[in-house]
Every structure is written in C-alpha cells, then in structure tokens.
Design a protein around this motif. Structure first.
Motif, mmCIF file in Angstrom:
data_model
loop_
_atom_site.group_PDB
_atom_site.id
_atom_site.type_symbol
_atom_site.label_atom_id
_atom_site.label_comp_id
_atom_site.label_asym_id
_atom_site.label_seq_id
_atom_site.Cartn_x
_atom_site.Cartn_y
_atom_site.Cartn_z
ATOM 1 N N GLN A 30 -23.593 -2.167 6.753
ATOM 2 C CA GLN A 30 -24.255 -3.500 6.987
ATOM 3 C C GLN A 30 -25.109 -3.313 8.265
ATOM 4 N N VAL A 31 -26.214 -3.498 8.479
ATOM 5 C CA VAL A 31 -27.021 -3.402 9.820
ATOM 6 C C VAL A 31 -27.698 -4.802 10.140
ATOM 7 N N THR A 32 -27.514 -4.896 11.553
ATOM 8 C CA THR A 32 -28.302 -6.087 12.127
ATOM 9 C C THR A 32 -28.845 -5.518 13.218
ATOM 10 N N ALA A 33 -30.311 -5.756 13.370
ATOM 11 C CA ALA A 33 -30.953 -5.427 14.602
ATOM 12 C C ALA A 33 -31.519 -6.753 15.427
ATOM 13 N N PHE A 34 -31.634 -6.593 16.527
ATOM 14 C CA PHE A 34 -32.412 -7.469 17.213
ATOM 15 C C PHE A 34 -33.559 -6.625 18.208
ATOM 16 N N SER A 35 -34.835 -7.124 18.009
ATOM 17 C CA SER A 35 -35.946 -6.272 18.479
ATOM 18 C C SER A 35 -36.982 -6.969 19.376
ATOM 19 N N ASP A 36 -37.294 -6.405 20.678
ATOM 20 C CA ASP A 36 -38.529 -6.625 21.211
ATOM 21 C C ASP A 36 -39.380 -5.541 21.671
ATOM 22 N N TRP A 37 -39.574 -4.905 20.665
ATOM 23 C CA TRP A 37 -40.163 -3.498 20.621
ATOM 24 C C TRP A 37 -41.483 -3.473 20.708
ATOM 25 N N THR A 38 -41.896 -2.997 21.909
ATOM 26 C CA THR A 38 -43.607 -2.982 22.052
ATOM 27 C C THR A 38 -44.103 -1.210 22.274
ATOM 28 N N THR A 155 -32.875 -0.040 26.273
ATOM 29 C CA THR A 155 -33.339 -0.879 27.659
ATOM 30 C C THR A 155 -34.609 -0.049 28.257
ATOM 31 N N ASP A 156 -35.639 -0.645 28.775
ATOM 32 C CA ASP A 156 -36.407 -0.118 29.734
ATOM 33 C C ASP A 156 -35.983 0.282 31.106
ATOM 34 N N ARG A 157 -35.923 1.610 31.287
ATOM 35 C CA ARG A 157 -35.471 2.170 32.504
ATOM 36 C C ARG A 157 -36.001 1.416 33.673
ATOM 37 N N ALA A 158 -37.331 1.172 33.803
ATOM 38 C CA ALA A 158 -37.870 0.779 35.018
ATOM 39 C C ALA A 158 -37.373 -0.790 35.255
ATOM 40 N N THR A 159 -37.388 -1.529 34.220
ATOM 41 C CA THR A 159 -37.092 -3.135 34.208
ATOM 42 C C THR A 159 -35.883 -3.343 34.028
ATOM 43 N N GLY A 160 -34.881 -2.815 33.009
ATOM 44 C CA GLY A 160 -33.777 -3.051 32.803
ATOM 45 C C GLY A 160 -33.639 -3.906 31.395
ATOM 46 N N ARG A 161 -34.896 -4.355 30.977
ATOM 47 C CA ARG A 161 -35.316 -5.202 29.849
ATOM 48 C C ARG A 161 -34.735 -4.574 28.657
ATOM 49 N N GLU A 162 -33.931 -5.297 27.909
ATOM 50 C CA GLU A 162 -33.402 -4.864 26.590
ATOM 51 C C GLU A 162 -34.453 -4.828 25.454
ATOM 52 N N VAL A 163 -34.805 -3.853 24.793
ATOM 53 C CA VAL A 163 -36.085 -3.997 23.729
ATOM 54 C C VAL A 163 -35.487 -3.554 22.390
ATOM 55 N N TYR A 164 -34.190 -3.126 22.283
ATOM 56 C CA TYR A 164 -33.803 -2.864 20.995
ATOM 57 C C TYR A 164 -32.162 -2.835 20.964
ATOM 58 N N LYS A 165 -31.732 -3.335 19.765
ATOM 59 C CA LYS A 165 -30.117 -3.412 19.812
ATOM 60 C C LYS A 165 -30.043 -3.569 18.267
ATOM 61 N N VAL A 166 -29.234 -2.569 17.778
ATOM 62 C CA VAL A 166 -28.668 -2.422 16.316
ATOM 63 C C VAL A 166 -27.397 -2.280 16.376
ATOM 64 N N THR A 167 -26.813 -2.651 15.450
ATOM 65 C CA THR A 167 -25.253 -2.642 15.065
ATOM 66 C C THR A 167 -24.982 -2.372 13.572
ATOM 67 N N ALA A 168 -24.433 -1.277 13.309
ATOM 68 C CA ALA A 168 -24.220 -0.720 11.926
ATOM 69 C C ALA A 168 -22.587 -0.707 12.011
ATOM 70 N N VAL A 169 -22.158 -1.128 10.724
ATOM 71 C CA VAL A 169 -20.406 -1.428 10.514
ATOM 72 C C VAL A 169 -20.552 -1.000 9.017
ATOM 73 N N ASN A 170 -19.381 -0.163 8.578
ATOM 74 C CA ASN A 170 -18.946 -0.023 7.356
ATOM 75 C C ASN A 170 -17.618 0.211 7.348
ATOM 76 N N SER A 171 -16.892 0.376 6.212
ATOM 77 C CA SER A 171 -15.328 0.382 6.077
ATOM 78 C C SER A 171 -15.118 1.555 5.031
#
Length: 239
Positions: A30-38, A155-171
């Motif tokens: 299962q994959v869950t993603a949050f994105s502000d990718w540009t 994260t953007d190194r210069a600003t620290g802004r989070e641009v993408y976060k994804v979580t993967a889970v299996n069992s």
C-alpha cells in the motif's frame, strides 16, 4: 512513528502474509503519497539527509542504495550536500503483530469406521465438512505477522520546503526488513511523481530466487485525495 504510518501498518496487518510458497507470487504494497512537486530534470540532484543515529549505519547505506537505484530511473543524480537541489530522508521500521482468523469447526455424529473398528475422520469421513450439519462452532486461530514500512521525504535544500512524501507499507510472515525493502522502495517510487493524496496498491512479482520479477508493476485500488486508504490485499498466485 506518526499516526498516519501507524494506521497504514494496522491496515496492512489485517491482510495477513504477503509471501506464499509455490507458483508465481506477487507482493502487494500500500502506497500513500503527498506531493507539491514542481521540479524538472535539470534540477533533479539530491543528497541523502541522515538523522544522528543513521550517520554511520551500514543498514542505512544499504537502503539508500536501493532508493538511489529507483530514483535514477527518473533522472535523479546524487550530488554533494552543498550543491544538491533536494534532500532525501528515509524512515523505516518493522514490527510484529498478531492476526486472528475465525475458522469453522465441524462435527460428524456418524464417522466412517476403518480397520479394527477404529473411527476414520478423514477429509470426507461421514460427509466431513460437506455433511448436512454444517459447522458446529468456530475457533479463533492467531498467527504472527510483520509489518514493514518505508517513508521517503524530499525537501528543497535551499528553503526546507517539503515537496514530496510517500509511504509504502506491506506485511508478511518474514520479520526481515532487508528482504522487504526492495519491494517497498520500488513500490514507493513507481510512477513518480504521484498526485497529491494518492492512495493505491502496487503489485510486484516474486521471482524463483525470492527477488522482484521482471514483470511490469501493476497498480490497484487507486483513490483520490481525501478517500480512505484501501488496505493491501493478499497476494495472487498464478499456476
């Protein structure tokens, strides 16, 4: 561990083991993603960010190598910390849990009798589970399951802004995070970048040596932002 990862791990736990013996087996994650990718190809340089306890960890370096291999498929190139456009942080865990399954119990008042008058309770003795009486009760059986999780945060190194976060889970019934990590890394970064709030299940085949097969990954149960996560289902086995 934050609440969202905990909930995903609980959902994966309820599905049972994801590795089965025989034929062709598929691991579902299962994959869950949050994105502000540009970002663009021209800016896809990155360096891994490490917590204090990860600085000299061989395990950390091993997992970074797997993630780097997946990132390279999308034109990412590792660079020195001072010049990298992005910082990539990894968080991972494995924990045990118990899954309880309720199974029917059958009783047949007219068993077959084998040699010397001893009752025979074979699979079809006195109709067995297919007799007219049906189950006489149920018994709960519990077995261990291990939930593996990987989170990749960019994260953007210069600003620290989070641009993408994804979580993967299996069992699976296997406690090894190392053996689960190739599936977690590939599933997490499949089809990068995913849209904000994407929740889906990624299916990957297992080859005869226990590694990821060459078949194309299949994504199932994709949902839009705000929808409840769909738990990863049991593996499919093709004869």
């Amino acid at each position: 561990m934050n609440l969202s990862i905990h909930r995903l791990m609980r959902a994966a736990c309820l599905t049972g083991a994801l590795w089965l013996a025989g034929c062709t087996t598929y691991v579902q994650t299962q994959v869950t993603a949050f994105s502000d990718w540009t970002g663009s190809d021209a800016t896809r340089t990155y360096a891994f960010a490490r917590a204090d306890e990860q600085q000299n960890s061989i395990e950390q370096k091993t997992y970074e190598t797997l993630v780097a291999s997946e990132l390279s498929k999308y034109a990412f190139k590792e660079a020195p910390q001072a010049s990298a456009h992005y910082r990539v942080a990894l968080a991972y865990s494995v924990r045990g849990d118990l899954v309880t399954v309720r199974r029917p119990v059958y009783y047949d008042p007219w068993p077959w009798y084998g040699y010397y008058g001893r009752p025979f309770w074979g699979p079809w003795g006195g109709f067995g589970p297919y007799g007219p009486w049906g189950p006489t009760g149920y018994v709960d059986q519990s077995y261990p399951v291990y939930i593996h999780a990987l989170q990749i945060r960019m994260t953007d190194r210069a600003t620290g802004r989070e641009v993408y976060k994804v979580t993967a889970v299996n069992s699976s019934e296997d406690a090894s995070l190392y053996r689960a990590m190739p599936y977690l890394a590939r599933s997490a970064l499949a089809d990068f970048p995913l849209g904000n709030g994407t929740v889906r299940t990624v299916t990957l085949p297992v080859d005869k040596n226990g590694g990821i097969g060459n078949e194309t990954a299949a994504s199932l149960d994709s949902t839009a932002s705000g929808a409840a996560p769909a738990p990863a289902t049991a593996p499919k086995t093709a004869e």
